[in-house]
Write a protein that holds these residues in place. Sequence first.
Motif, PDB file in Angstrom:
ATOM      1  N   THR A  43       0.892  -1.430  -0.121  1.00 43.39           N
ATOM      2  CA  THR A  43       0.094   0.448  -0.158  1.00 43.39           C
ATOM      3  C   THR A  43       0.856   1.346  -0.299  1.00 43.39           C
ATOM      4  O   THR A  43       0.890   2.827  -0.628  1.00 43.39           O
ATOM      5  CB  THR A  43      -1.246   0.094   1.797  1.00 43.39           C
ATOM      6  OG1 THR A  43      -1.454  -0.669   1.384  1.00 43.39           O
ATOM      7  CG2 THR A  43      -1.868   1.106   1.268  1.00 43.39           C
ATOM      8  N   ASN A  52      -1.137   9.542  -3.134  1.00 45.14           N
ATOM      9  CA  ASN A  52      -2.358   9.650  -2.082  1.00 45.14           C
ATOM     10  C   ASN A  52      -2.351   9.859  -0.794  1.00 45.14           C
ATOM     11  O   ASN A  52      -1.316  10.024   0.349  1.00 45.14           O
ATOM     12  CB  ASN A  52      -2.581   7.793  -1.475  1.00 45.14           C
ATOM     13  CG  ASN A  52      -3.581   7.917  -0.864  1.00 45.14           C
ATOM     14  OD1 ASN A  52      -3.942   7.995   0.496  1.00 45.14           O
ATOM     15  ND2 ASN A  52      -4.959   7.521  -1.444  1.00 45.14           N
ATOM     16  N   GLU A  53      -2.949  10.977  -0.067  1.00 45.42           N
ATOM     17  CA  GLU A  53      -3.092  11.940   0.768  1.00 45.42           C
ATOM     18  C   GLU A  53      -2.672  11.296   2.001  1.00 45.42           C
ATOM     19  O   GLU A  53      -1.846  11.262   3.152  1.00 45.42           O
ATOM     20  CB  GLU A  53      -4.004  13.495   0.639  1.00 45.42           C
ATOM     21  CG  GLU A  53      -3.578  13.988   0.356  1.00 45.42           C
ATOM     22  CD  GLU A  53      -5.187  15.322  -0.468  1.00 45.42           C
ATOM     23  OE1 GLU A  53      -5.220  15.443   0.835  1.00 45.42           O
ATOM     24  OE2 GLU A  53      -5.043  16.077  -1.226  1.00 45.42           O
ATOM     25  N   PHE A  54      -3.634   9.717   2.366  1.00 47.22           N
ATOM     26  CA  PHE A  54      -3.644   9.319   3.234  1.00 47.22           C
ATOM     27  C   PHE A  54      -2.416   8.538   3.868  1.00 47.22           C
ATOM     28  O   PHE A  54      -1.599   8.743   4.875  1.00 47.22           O
ATOM     29  CB  PHE A  54      -4.674   8.471   3.790  1.00 47.22           C
ATOM     30  CG  PHE A  54      -4.491   7.397   4.890  1.00 47.22           C
ATOM     31  CD1 PHE A  54      -5.530   8.117   5.739  1.00 47.22           C
ATOM     32  CD2 PHE A  54      -4.544   6.003   4.892  1.00 47.22           C
ATOM     33  CE1 PHE A  54      -5.373   7.782   6.811  1.00 47.22           C
ATOM     34  CE2 PHE A  54      -4.107   5.618   5.854  1.00 47.22           C
ATOM     35  CZ  PHE A  54      -4.831   6.265   6.994  1.00 47.22           C
ATOM     36  N   VAL A  55      -2.274   8.515   2.565  1.00 45.98           N
ATOM     37  CA  VAL A  55      -0.404   6.920   3.070  1.00 45.98           C
ATOM     38  C   VAL A  55       0.477   8.307   2.933  1.00 45.98           C
ATOM     39  O   VAL A  55       1.300   7.876   3.646  1.00 45.98           O
ATOM     40  CB  VAL A  55      -0.269   6.578   1.840  1.00 45.98           C
ATOM     41  CG1 VAL A  55       0.644   5.781   1.577  1.00 45.98           C
ATOM     42  CG2 VAL A  55      -1.588   5.730   1.403  1.00 45.98           C
ATOM     43  N   LYS A  57       0.802  11.556   4.532  1.00 44.96           N
ATOM     44  CA  LYS A  57       0.133  11.608   5.286  1.00 44.96           C
ATOM     45  C   LYS A  57       0.902  10.680   6.712  1.00 44.96           C
ATOM     46  O   LYS A  57       1.335  11.257   8.295  1.00 44.96           O
ATOM     47  CB  LYS A  57      -1.454  11.925   5.919  1.00 44.96           C
ATOM     48  CG  LYS A  57      -1.462  12.757   7.734  1.00 44.96           C
ATOM     49  CD  LYS A  57      -3.332  13.261   7.755  1.00 44.96           C
ATOM     50  CE  LYS A  57      -3.108  14.396   9.046  1.00 44.96           C
ATOM     51  NZ  LYS A  57      -4.815  14.225   9.234  1.00 44.96           N
ATOM     52  N   TYR A  58       0.442   9.647   6.445  1.00 47.47           N
ATOM     53  CA  TYR A  58       0.576   8.044   7.725  1.00 47.47           C
ATOM     54  C   TYR A  58       2.106   7.636   7.291  1.00 47.47           C
ATOM     55  O   TYR A  58       1.882   6.244   8.145  1.00 47.47           O
ATOM     56  CB  TYR A  58      -0.466   7.928   8.430  1.00 47.47           C
ATOM     57  CG  TYR A  58      -1.582   8.543   8.136  1.00 47.47           C
ATOM     58  CD1 TYR A  58      -1.525   9.290  10.081  1.00 47.47           C
ATOM     59  CD2 TYR A  58      -2.836   9.230   7.805  1.00 47.47           C
ATOM     60  CE1 TYR A  58      -2.854   9.978  10.691  1.00 47.47           C
ATOM     61  CE2 TYR A  58      -3.460   9.849   8.216  1.00 47.47           C
ATOM     62  CZ  TYR A  58      -4.209  10.343   9.840  1.00 47.47           C
ATOM     63  OH  TYR A  58      -4.403  11.044  10.733  1.00 47.47           O
ATOM     64  N   GLU A  61       4.175   5.992  10.168  1.00 51.19           N
ATOM     65  CA  GLU A  61       3.001   4.823  11.153  1.00 51.19           C
ATOM     66  C   GLU A  61       3.046   3.524  10.346  1.00 51.19           C
ATOM     67  O   GLU A  61       3.097   2.818  10.779  1.00 51.19           O
ATOM     68  CB  GLU A  61       1.735   5.751  11.602  1.00 51.19           C
ATOM     69  CG  GLU A  61       1.934   6.777  12.677  1.00 51.19           C
ATOM     70  CD  GLU A  61       2.260   8.105  11.982  1.00 51.19           C
ATOM     71  OE1 GLU A  61       2.392   8.586  10.616  1.00 51.19           O
ATOM     72  OE2 GLU A  61       2.657   9.556  12.998  1.00 51.19           O
ATOM     73  N   LEU A  62       2.824   3.963   8.971  1.00 50.20           N
ATOM     74  CA  LEU A  62       2.501   2.721   8.483  1.00 50.20           C
ATOM     75  C   LEU A  62       3.486   1.692   8.719  1.00 50.20           C
ATOM     76  O   LEU A  62       3.630   0.604   8.362  1.00 50.20           O
ATOM     77  CB  LEU A  62       1.699   3.364   7.193  1.00 50.20           C
ATOM     78  CG  LEU A  62      -0.017   3.264   6.653  1.00 50.20           C
ATOM     79  CD1 LEU A  62       0.335   4.449   5.352  1.00 50.20           C
ATOM     80  CD2 LEU A  62      -0.730   2.421   7.288  1.00 50.20           C
TER      81      LEU A  62
END
Length: 197
Positions: A43, A52-55, A57-58, A61-62
């Motif tokens: 991912t 991808n903004e979510f990826v 941003k985190y 953490e991921l």
Amino acid sequence: MLIESMIIAIFFGKIRGGKFSRLSKLEFKNTWVFILAVIIQATIILFGVNGNEFVLKYIRELNILSYILLFIGIVINIRHRTLLIILLGMILNIFVMFANGWRTPVSIDGLILAGYSELAELTLSGKLAFYIPLDVSSKYGLLGKIVTIPPPYFSPQILSIGDIFIFLGLFLFVQGVMTNESYDRTNMVKFRYKSRI
């Protein structure tokens, strides 16, 4: 390189008299931990490249979550000693990422040599969330992606020392299972009979 390691390991395992069928008898505890970790890493790569903004941003953490899951999976199954080599490779990769803001230093010349000019441009522009250009300011750059496997190899790649340990560990792991005769006895039914005569 993961698939190539598997294929080469199976080939040498057969040469050494090993059996491919023994791999099917291998028992791993909590396999879902490894699967989830791989899904998270896939991912990060697939959606991170596309912005991808979510990826983005985190992403730290991921990354941490995926490596924690892999670490837990290996510790749970540590009876397979060759997994320690894979664990060492993971630790080296995590260390260099942590030292560089959770991004891996990568050789721009290596990317271009491997045929990934677009990826090199994205890395230089700072648009990639998981790579930074390898330069004099990189911390522990020797542990970054510096080993290039260029064309005419059918799948050009650029690897880190940690990656090499991971693939070596996988190679030895598959070898060990294929040549381990104890796996032939795992499905045998044992009967105990005591005569009263």
